[in-house]
Design a protein around this motif. Structure first.
Motif, PDB file in Angstrom:
ATOM      1  N   LEU A 127       0.902  -1.265   0.064  1.00  0.00           N
ATOM      2  CA  LEU A 127      -0.061  -0.089  -0.006  1.00  0.00           C
ATOM      3  C   LEU A 127       0.887   1.115  -0.076  1.00  0.00           C
ATOM      4  O   LEU A 127       0.538   2.123  -0.748  1.00  0.00           O
ATOM      5  CB  LEU A 127      -1.020   0.215   1.247  1.00  0.00           C
ATOM      6  N   PHE A 146      -3.203   5.810   1.527  1.00  0.00           N
ATOM      7  CA  PHE A 146      -2.742   4.128   1.305  1.00  0.00           C
ATOM      8  C   PHE A 146      -2.099   4.039   2.553  1.00  0.00           C
ATOM      9  O   PHE A 146      -2.064   2.854   2.952  1.00  0.00           O
ATOM     10  CB  PHE A 146      -2.100   3.991   0.032  1.00  0.00           C
ATOM     11  N   GLY A 179      -2.802   0.875   5.380  1.00  0.00           N
ATOM     12  CA  GLY A 179      -2.012  -0.056   5.587  1.00  0.00           C
ATOM     13  C   GLY A 179      -1.326  -0.382   7.131  1.00  0.00           C
ATOM     14  O   GLY A 179      -1.483  -1.452   7.635  1.00  0.00           O
TER      15      GLY A 179
END
Length: 103
Positions: free
Chosen positions: A29, A63, A67
Motif C-alpha cells: 500500500l 494508502f 496499511g
C-alpha cells in the motif's frame, strides 16, 4: 510504537521505520500510494492542472494509513516523526524498486 524512542539521524531511524512496515500488504500500500503520488504530481505539473496537487498528501498518507491501521495494526510513525517518516517512504520505495526490500 514506543513513545519514548528518539533518533538523532535518519540512518538511526530507518531500521525502526522498516520494523514498523513488516507486513507485506502495508508495504504494498505504501508502494502504491507513493507511485500514485508521482503519477498525479507529474500529470498535474505537465497538464497545468495544479489544483490536483492538493490530492498528493491524501493519496500518499491515505494508502499508508490504511496499511498501518488495517494490516500492520500500529500507529504510523508519521505522527511522531513526520520528516523522517516522509524520507523513509521514499527510501523504502527505492529499496523496493531495486529489490532490497520485498513487496
Amino acid at each position: 510504537m514506543s513513545s519514548d524512542r528518539t533518533f538523532s539521524s535518519f540512518a538511526e531511524f530507518y531500521p525502526f521505520y522498516l520494523e514498523e512496515h513488516s507486513d507485506p500488504t502495508c508495504r504494498r500500500l505504501h508502494y502504491l500510494g507513493s507511485a500514485l503520488v508521482l503519477v498525479v504530481a507529474a500529470y498535474a505539473l505537465l497538464s497545468g492542472k495544479l489544483a490536483l496537487l492538493w490530492l498528493l498528501p491524501v493519496i500518499g498518507y491515505g494508502f499508508a494509513w490504511v496499511g498501518h491501521f488495517k494490516f500492520e495494526k500500529n500507529r504510523p510513525a508519521t505522527f511522531k516523526y513526520p520528516l523522517y517518516s516522509l524520507m523513509g517512504d521514499w527510501v523504502m520505495l527505492k529499496d523496493m524498486l531495486v529489490g532490497r526490500i520485498r513487496f
